[in-house]
Design a protein around this motif. Structure first.
Motif, PDB file in Angstrom:
ATOM      1  N   TYR A  58       0.835  -1.211   0.000  1.00 37.97           N
ATOM      2  CA  TYR A  58       0.000   0.000   0.000  1.00 37.97           C
ATOM      3  C   TYR A  58       0.859   1.247   0.000  1.00 37.97           C
ATOM      4  O   TYR A  58       1.868   1.313   0.725  1.00 37.97           O
ATOM      5  N   ARG A  59       0.432   2.236  -0.775  1.00 40.20           N
ATOM      6  CA  ARG A  59       1.131   3.529  -0.723  1.00 40.20           C
ATOM      7  C   ARG A  59       0.488   4.373   0.384  1.00 40.20           C
ATOM      8  O   ARG A  59      -0.731   4.480   0.466  1.00 40.20           O
ATOM      9  N   VAL A  60       1.312   4.946   1.241  1.00 41.47           N
ATOM     10  CA  VAL A  60       0.810   5.768   2.344  1.00 41.47           C
ATOM     11  C   VAL A  60       1.439   7.158   2.266  1.00 41.47           C
ATOM     12  O   VAL A  60       2.398   7.361   1.512  1.00 41.47           O
ATOM     13  N   SER A  61       0.901   8.070   3.027  1.00 43.47           N
ATOM     14  CA  SER A  61       1.424   9.442   2.958  1.00 43.47           C
ATOM     15  C   SER A  61       2.728   9.578   3.744  1.00 43.47           C
ATOM     16  O   SER A  61       3.537  10.439   3.450  1.00 43.47           O
ATOM     17  N   SER A  62       2.903   8.737   4.745  1.00 46.14           N
ATOM     18  CA  SER A  62       4.109   8.857   5.560  1.00 46.14           C
ATOM     19  C   SER A  62       4.312   7.581   6.356  1.00 46.14           C
ATOM     20  O   SER A  62       3.361   6.962   6.799  1.00 46.14           O
ATOM     21  N   ASP A  92       3.134   8.210  10.221  1.00 48.94           N
ATOM     22  CA  ASP A  92       1.773   8.501  10.627  1.00 48.94           C
ATOM     23  C   ASP A  92       1.106   7.188  11.056  1.00 48.94           C
ATOM     24  O   ASP A  92       0.777   6.332  10.229  1.00 48.94           O
ATOM     25  N   ASN A 146      -1.767   6.546  11.966  1.00 53.52           N
ATOM     26  CA  ASN A 146      -3.108   6.328  11.410  1.00 53.52           C
ATOM     27  C   ASN A 146      -3.041   5.602  10.071  1.00 53.52           C
ATOM     28  O   ASN A 146      -3.872   4.763   9.762  1.00 53.52           O
ATOM     29  N   GLU A 147      -2.033   5.953   9.279  1.00 51.66           N
ATOM     30  CA  GLU A 147      -1.858   5.312   7.985  1.00 51.66           C
ATOM     31  C   GLU A 147      -1.583   3.818   8.162  1.00 51.66           C
ATOM     32  O   GLU A 147      -2.179   2.967   7.511  1.00 51.66           O
ATOM     33  N   LEU A 174      -2.183   1.844  10.686  1.00 48.08           N
ATOM     34  CA  LEU A 174      -3.268   1.058  11.255  1.00 48.08           C
ATOM     35  C   LEU A 174      -4.423   0.911  10.271  1.00 48.08           C
ATOM     36  O   LEU A 174      -5.074  -0.131  10.205  1.00 48.08           O
ATOM     37  N   ALA A 175      -4.653   1.950   9.477  1.00 45.18           N
ATOM     38  CA  ALA A 175      -5.698   1.858   8.461  1.00 45.18           C
ATOM     39  C   ALA A 175      -5.336   0.746   7.476  1.00 45.18           C
ATOM     40  O   ALA A 175      -6.181  -0.068   7.089  1.00 45.18           O
ATOM     41  N   VAL A 176      -4.064   0.716   7.083  1.00 43.28           N
ATOM     42  CA  VAL A 176      -3.608  -0.323   6.150  1.00 43.28           C
ATOM     43  C   VAL A 176      -3.681  -1.698   6.816  1.00 43.28           C
ATOM     44  O   VAL A 176      -4.107  -2.681   6.196  1.00 43.28           O
ATOM     45  N   GLU A 223      -7.251  -2.789   6.720  1.00 42.66           N
ATOM     46  CA  GLU A 223      -7.701  -3.046   5.353  1.00 42.66           C
ATOM     47  C   GLU A 223      -7.106  -4.353   4.813  1.00 42.66           C
ATOM     48  O   GLU A 223      -7.763  -5.106   4.110  1.00 42.66           O
ATOM     49  N   ARG A 245      -1.280   1.801  21.387  1.00 39.41           N
ATOM     50  CA  ARG A 245      -2.436   1.938  20.504  1.00 39.41           C
ATOM     51  C   ARG A 245      -2.684   0.646  19.741  1.00 39.41           C
ATOM     52  O   ARG A 245      -3.826   0.212  19.596  1.00 39.41           O
ATOM     53  N   ARG A 250      -6.351  -0.858  20.758  1.00 34.26           N
ATOM     54  CA  ARG A 250      -7.465  -0.428  19.911  1.00 34.26           C
ATOM     55  C   ARG A 250      -8.490  -1.558  19.819  1.00 34.26           C
ATOM     56  O   ARG A 250      -8.251  -2.668  20.295  1.00 34.26           O
ATOM     57  N   ASN A 298      -9.732  -3.210  17.212  1.00 29.91           N
ATOM     58  CA  ASN A 298      -9.202  -4.344  16.462  1.00 29.91           C
ATOM     59  C   ASN A 298      -7.754  -4.541  16.917  1.00 29.91           C
ATOM     60  O   ASN A 298      -6.834  -3.938  16.378  1.00 29.91           O
TER      61      ASN A 298
END
Lengths: 216, 472, 753
Positions: free
Chosen positions: B58-62, B65, B67-68, B70-72, B75, B97, B101, B103
């Motif tokens: 996955y490409r992430v912004s940083s 981060d 949040n990036e 954990l979102a990945v 997903e 975290r 969290r 999940n």
């Protein structure tokens, strides 16, 4: 000498710019109610306090973030096939056709009129702390630079090094970089206006203000 | 590995990302990788594309981060996160975290409380003190007040003068920093204030924290490390020997690491080197037992010329130089130890399965960090395109790199400038030196940048330094 | 008067009626219109005598209709009367009520604030053969008759500052102050000295102004009115209004009208009625001492009779105030008393002489009386559930404290202090002497090197403090916000400008105490966070919990809203008062809690605040106002709420004059009335970072002034630059800073001077 009229004519010949709105980070995207052909605007108000038109919502870690238009324009394409899916950072979401505003035209012309101090290397740049606080409190034009002045901090590969300004004395008329953003080598960092050119620059501002009509 | 029903999110880049993926493959685990736009040509992206299954890149912004990541993770269906080194490796909030969290995921590293306790250098000092482990003189917590900082610095100068140190020096470092970043030396109390301010604003920019530590700078010393591994029970930590990391760049960055830490069999030291090695491993294990340490970690030590060890800090993560310890280690007499695989295995909850008696050591190892930089110019990084990169294969050589050898590669400017790690083995000190030089001589590393300047690297520096290894 | 002028005058009277009633009373208006038109049609054909006769008839008809209409005036009609450009203004009063005057606060446009008018005036009275000129300071808002530069009587902060300045001049000169309240409200700009802060200063100073103050209300719009309305005698014109907010403003809030839209006329009318804003309402509730009757449909500049009676009323009010505090004057006092069936004209006020200057003792009595007067107000506008025996007990306990603190602090301490000062002096002298004697010896001892143990020093530098359990508790707060239990990310509002990453709610609202770890933005936190993390654990003792907010005006629908607020928060009012300790320093705290009706202040909150201040005074504790948030005075309580501005400010004044240390700490958003009174008057005001402090919100400013204000207009750092507050604190340091403030501002003896 700068031929402002000619420059203006050139810009008038193709007054549009295509803006690609991409996902700033990962998340599940939804587009809400915008349609192709909709007119959108960027942030407005004296202080830009009224947010721009919402284009899409990106949800990540249960946090909805609204992605807004940053400029005035018309929606050209919406990637509706992405609705409800998880997108990677940088995925194209919406495409806008944007008519150049007075400020942008001014920016383009000023870049030709001002002395541009360029980034020597690809790196992140910051103003030196004392300069930074001065700019934050009274704007960049309050800072007069002179040759050899320690003006920037260059941050690259986690290393920081001071960077001295070189070029004519003058005030910082425009700042072209943002903190936390990598600047390519050779890209301008600041535009400096030497005192003897101030009248010329003011002339440019007046000319653009009067001769450029913004289209809706 | 008994339970292979895991998918590990590799929350890092470059060489370590590749190492983690390789370890996952070895253990039969799934993995998922992330990358940023600047890094799309990196070897780790290529490996994920070639060897990862569905939803593995996955490409992430940083990378920085949470949040990036954990979102990945959600997903892609990841069950565990490996932070590698740097980035989130020692961020207890991230670890917390991840495990708290909704999940819940497994954080492959020590549990967050341990990271918090040992991540705080001062707290570590206090823990050490409670076990009568010696520590470096200095401030007793992060200092936020300029006057207080100056007072401590003044005290330290006076202390060193009384001790008869010819050129006293104080070290000013960002409390939240690590790995040699945000550290400066001060020789003159009058210059202290400006250095202090510089470090403070650096720390604020990089770590959003103004805390600064002030310590005595012990000049003439060797930098040693003890590699610790322990499973989730936290009850039976073992060590994988010592390393010597004294050869550093001017910016106090490690360039060359050798295992073991000293070699009394071939070099004469002015002190009892074997006793020092035994002491620091014993101290380290005692501390690990005391806190219930439950993953891999490194205890960093300073050893002075008169053979006095001081504990510097504990790194609650896998380190860059883990491979050099693995190279000389044998478990039940077998070579091919992979500390990253061991970390993942115990991280996911498997018992260690062996104790200290099962671990033996054989020979000497060197790790070279190959970096595009100019040692003559204070090791300033060189940025540009690598055109040719290659080496000859040997059974005493391991190479770890994210830099492709078949196509040209632009060095991204965002990250640490490491290009590759070369790990060399020899049955004794003299043999490993010979192997090391052989490798460096055979290495091909050329390139050019936009200005037409050819690639600068530290190969010559490494070559010269090879002669001096393990000498005090 | 010639016919032309008389006709003209009648036309004006007709227009006035139309303006006041608008769409209502069409029949009466049409009648007057037709008759007037008929007359104008016929006029030319009539002889002079006939013209006069016809005009007289017409005038009688007008008078008759006006008297009839008078009975049908609604509250909103009165608002329109007061706002009409034909309404009498302060200049008319100066011309017609006083015998002579000189304007001293500027002239017309050439004034620092033309909407605040100041004049020295005198009233001439005779006693026997002697003639007395009695000087007064006249202060009031000047609406003019529609001149734009008067700004409709909406006074800017510096206008109020000017008013305050001349009140103090009057105090120096020992002459009474007559204030005339003609304001729809203050001009809500924050420019120094700041709308709210200046009103607060005015109130604070007027609370102890040692000359008689008589206030006459025509248009009493909220905070603006209070800036000059704190008086010993408060009179009100019968057609005036005195209200917490304009009816339109109330309607906008009630009808939840947003941005530029306006509430319907019907709702406005209803709000005007419900807010109980008329003179009769205010007299009944006790906020006005006496109503002054105006002519039908309100006084206009040609009602000379009215000015005469106004003159009598202000003279009598001043006399009464003065006589009440003077030693011996039974006959004159009797002569002034209001009696049934006796109108003010029957009194021969012009021929009674009362000296208006006061002796030192009388001045003290005057202030005490003023405080007692305001303290009694609004006592029935809240619910007090304390059983009667507890109230009696509380009264005795209070008296007990009174006596105790008198002995402990006043009597004993003053003697002790004198003794202490004497000892200090002797001690200081002795020290100087000893130093001189010991000097040479010291030099010798210094020359011998001090033998500090090297080992100790090494130990100090290498062997640090013990690793103990206490250190493991860092990043832990005694109270954790419930929002810290949600697994989600939060975006910092400064993310775009400062590049802050999304924060995980459990980190943000837990360990970070609601502070963005990148830019330092403070997210609002629950009031409980402060209660538990600022004060020593377990030290909070709440009192007066039984005092409850009520609906004194019977405002429609408000009972339900109040009930909801009580259920939602588990509180009885937005004000919680308690005793607590900070690092073992005992303090009394009054809080305003935002989740309860926006932290608005009504009678219950005011009462609790006043009692907390009294308690702090009696116990000699520092007094802290922690403002978790307040939206202002609770509009549904009308003047019951507004009156808390002077009431509470006076309580603060009593407390500070007794030697107390009063600290205010603002958090989240604090606006309007409370800020313009009992909060803004504190010499030590601090704010938690990212809080907003101001008089009126951006919407109100836009509506009243037409100005757009920048988004950071009310930010704490702006308030700091304007000098409104004394410092900005990080939330995580609030306990430390508060403790430090107590030590540095209170000193070792903490509070009592």
């Amino acid at each position: 000498m700068l031929d402002i009229s000619k420059l203006l004519e050139e810009i008038k010949a193709s007054p549009y710019e295509e803006l690609v709105i991409t996902a700033p980070h990962t998340g599940v995207v939804s587009f809400g109610s915008i349609k192709v052909g909709d007119r959108v605007i960027g942030a407005t108000g004296t202080w830009g306090e009224i947010p721009g038109t919402p284009l899409a919502t990106l949800q990540r870690e249960r946090n909805d973030k609204i992605i807004r238009a940053t400029q005035k324009g018309v929606v050209e394409k919406i990637h509706t096939e992405l609705e409800g899916t998880f997108v990677e950072a940088g995925t194209e979401l919406v495409r806008l056709r944007h008519f150049l505003s007075k400020d942008e035209v001014l920016g383009i012309i000023l870049k030709k009129a001002l002395y541009l101090f360029e980034a020597p290397e690809r790196a992140k740049y910051y103003f030196a702390p004392d300069i930074d606080s001065k700019i934050k409190s009274s704007g960049s034009q309050s800072v007069t630079v002179h040759d050899g002045m320690e003006l920037f901090i260059m941050s690259r590969m986690k290393r920081e090094a001071p960077l001295n300004y070189s070029g004519p004395d003058g005030v910082i008329y425009a700042v072209y970089f943002q903190h936390n953003e990598n600047i390519d080598s050779g890209a301008p960092l600041i535009g400096v206006c030497p005192p003897d050119q101030l009248s010329l620059i003011e002339d440019v501002v007046v000319r653009v203000q009067t001769e450029w009509t913004e289209q809706e | 590995m008994q339970n292979t029903n895991h998918k590990v999110l590799v929350a890092n880049r470059g060489e370590i990302a590749i190492r983690i993926m390789q370890a996952c493959q070895k253990l039969g685990l799934g993995f998922v990788c992330v990358y940023t736009a600047e890094d799309s040509a990196s070897g780790h992206v290529r490996m994920a594309k070639e060897h990862g299954g569905e939803k593995s890149l996955y490409r992430v912004s940083s990378y920085q981060d949470a949040n990036e990541l954990l979102a990945v993770a959600d997903e892609s269906g990841a069950t565990a996160i490996h932070p590698g080194y740097g980035f989130f490796a020692e961020d207890y909030r991230f670890a917390r975290r991840v495990t708290q969290r909704e999940n819940k995921l497994i954080f492959i590293g020590p549990s967050w409380r341990i990271i918090r306790e040992l991540g705080d250098k001062i707290n570590t000092k206090r823990l050490a003190r409670s076990l009568e482990v010696p520590t470096v003189p200095g401030s007793d917590r992060p200092v936020y007040d300029e006057l207080e900082a100056e007072k401590i610095a003044r005290q330290l100068f006076e202390f060193q003068e009384e001790q008869g140190i010819r050129r006293p020096m104080v070290l000013v470092k960002a409390s939240a920093g690590g790995g040699g970043m945000g550290i400066e030396e001060v020789y003159d109390i009058d210059l202290f204030k400006s250095v202090y301010r510089r470090i403070r604003s650096y720390s604020l920019r990089q770590f959003s924290d103004e805390g600064v530590l002030i310590e005595q700078r012990i000049k003439d010393f060797n930098h040693l490390e003890v590699q610790i591994v322990s499973d989730r029970t936290g009850k039976n930590p073992v060590h994988f020997g010592t390393r010597n990391c004294s050869i550093q760049s001017t910016g106090l960055q490690k360039r060359l690491e050798i295992a073991p830490g000293f070699d009394p069999s071939s070099i004469n030291y002015t002190f009892d080197a074997q006793k020092v090695l035994d002491d620091i491993t014993e101290y380290s294990l005692a501390m690990a037992r005391k806190v219930g340490y439950d993953n891999v970690g490194t205890w960093e030590w300073i050893v002075t010329r008169d053979g006095r060890p001081f504990l510097m800090e504990v790194n609650t993560r896998i380190q860059v130089e883990n491979g050099v310890s693995a190279m000389i280690s044998r478990v039940n007499g077998k070579a091919g130890v992979d500390l990253i695989a061991e970390q993942i295995r115990v991280g996911l909850g498997e018992p260690l399965g062996y104790s200290q008696e099962n671990i033996t050591f054989d020979g000497v190892g060197i790790e070279y960090r190959l970096i595009a930089e100019n040692p003559e110019m204070k090791f300033t990084p060189w940025v540009g395109r690598i055109e040719d990169f290659g080496w000859d294969k040997h059974d005493w050589l391991q190479m770890h790199s994210h830099v492709p050898t078949d196509v040209a590669y632009d060095i991204p400017t965002e990250f640490d400038p490491n290009l590759a790690l070369a790990i060399i083995w020899g049955k004794d000190l003299s043999e490993v030196k010979v192997h090391g030089k052989e490798f460096l001589n055979e290495l091909r590393l050329t390139g050019q940048n936009q200005g037409g300047e050819s690639l600068k690297s530290n190969v010559n520096f490494l070559r010269t330094k090879t002669d001096e290894i393990l000498k005090f | 008067m010639d016919t032309e002028k008389r006709t003209q005058h009648l036309t004006e009277r007709l227009t006035y009626i139309k303006d006041i009633f608008g769409d209502k009373q069409q029949e009466n208006i049409r009648l007057l219109e037709t008759k007037l038109e008929e007359f104008i049609q016929r006029e030319n054909g009539l002889s002079v005598e006939d013209k006069f006769a016809a005009l007289s008839t017409l005038e009688d008809l007008f008078g008759f209709v006006e008297r009839n209409l008078e009975n049908e005036l609604t509250a909103m009609d009165k608002v329109r009367i007061v706002r009409h450009s034909q309404r009498i203004c302060l200049r008319d009063i100066l011309e017609n009520v006083y015998d002579n005057y000189t304007e001293i606060g500027g002239k017309d446009e050439n004034s620092i604030d033309p909407s605040m008018l100041i004049a020295r005036a005198y009233i001439t009275r005779r006693s026997g053969k002697r003639v007395y000129h009695q000087p007064v300071m006249v202060i009031g808002q000047e609406k003019g008759h529609g001149e734009e530069f008067r700004n409709g009587g909406s006074v800017k902060p510096w206008g109020n500052a000017k008013a305050l300045h001349y009140m103090r001049v009057a105090e120096t000169e020992n002459i009474p102050v007559h204030t005339f309240v003609f304001t729809p409200g203050s001009f809500p700009v924050e420019d120094a000295p700041g709308a709210a802060q200046q009103i607060a200063k005015n109130l604070y100073e007027m609370a102890a102004l040692s000359v008689p103050v008589v206030a006459v209300f025509s248009e009493g719009g909220s905070g603006g009115a209070e800036a000059i309305g704190l008086a010993d005698s408060r009179l009100m014109l019968s057609h005036g209004y005195y209200s917490v907010i304009s009816p339109e403003g109330a309607a906008a809030i009630e009808g939840r009208v947003r941005g530029g839209d306006r509430a319907g006329a019907e709702l406005v009318e209803k709000c005007a009625h419900q807010l109980k804003i008329t003179a009769d309402d205010n007299v009944r509730m006790g906020y006005i001492d006496h109503k002054i009757q105006e002519p039908a449909l309100g006084a206009r500049p040609y009602h000379y009779e009215f000015f005469r009676s106004l003159r009598q009323e202000v003279i009598r009010a001043t006399d009464e105030v003065v006589l009440n505090v003077k030693g011996f004057s039974p006959f004159r006092a009797m002569a002034l008393r209001r009696r049934k069936g006796k109108s003010i004209e029957d009194l021969d006020l012009e021929n009674i002489h009362v000296r208006w200057s006061l002796s030192r003792k009388a001045r003290a009595r005057l202030i005490a009386k003023r405080h007692a007067k305001f303290n009694k107000l609004s006592k029935s506008a809240f619910i007090d559930r304390r059983p009667i025996h507890r109230r009696v007990a509380a009264w005795f306990v209070e008296k007990g404290w009174d006596t105790y603190s008198y002995f402990k602090y006043d009597l004993w301490r003053s003697h002790q202090k004198k003794l202490m000062y004497a000892v200090e002096e002797v001690d200081a002298e002795a020290r100087v002497l000893m130093d001189k004697v010991k000097g040479p010896w010291k030099k010798i001892t210094k020359a011998i090197p001090a033998n500090t143990s090297k080992a100790d020093k090494e130990k100090e530098l290498t062997m640090l403090s013990q690793w103990d359990e206490e250190d493991q508790g860092k990043g832990q707060w005694s109270y954790i916000s419930p929002r810290a239990k949600e697994d989600r990310a939060i975006t910092c509002p400064n993310a775009e400008t400062h590049g802050c990453q999304d924060l995980w709610a459990p980190d943000l609202f837990g360990e970070y105490a609601g502070v963005c770890n990148s830019c330092g933005h403070h997210f609002p936190m629950e009031y409980q966070w402060y209660m538990h993390n600022i004060f020593d654990p377990g030290s909070i003792f709440e009192f007066n919990t039984e005092v409850e907010s009520a609906n004194p005006l019977g405002f429609e629908g408000f009972d339900l809203k109040l009930e909801q607020a009580k259920n939602k928060t588990g509180l009885k009012s937005s004000c919680t008062t308690f005793e607590a300790r900070i690092n073992n320093v005992k303090v009394v705290v009054a809080t305003l809690i935002a989740p309860f009706r926006g932290g608005t202040v009504g009678a219950a909150e005011g009462e609790k605040f006043v009692q907390a201040a009294e308690r702090a005074k009696k116990k000699r504790f520092p007094f802290i106002s922690y403002v978790h948030g307040t939206a202002g005075i609770r509009i549904q309580e009308g003047v019951n709420g507004v009156i808390q501005m002077p009431r509470c400010t006076m309580a603060v004044r009593r407390y500070i004059d007794a030697g107390g240390l009063y600290l205010v700490l603002y958090d989240t958003n604090s606006y309007a009335g409370p800020l313009a009174s009992f909060l803004g008057c504190s010499p030590y005001q601090f704010a938690i970072r990212s809080s907003n402090i101001g008089f009126a919100g951006p919407g109100v400013i836009k509506e009243t002034t037409g100005m757009d204000i920048p988004p950071d207009y009310h930010r704490a750092q702006k308030a700091l630059s304007r000098g409104h507050i004394q410092g900005i604190w990080d939330r995580r340091d609030a306990r430390h800073n508060l403790s430090q403030a107590l030590m540095t501002m209170g000193g070792r003896n903490l509070y009592y001077r």
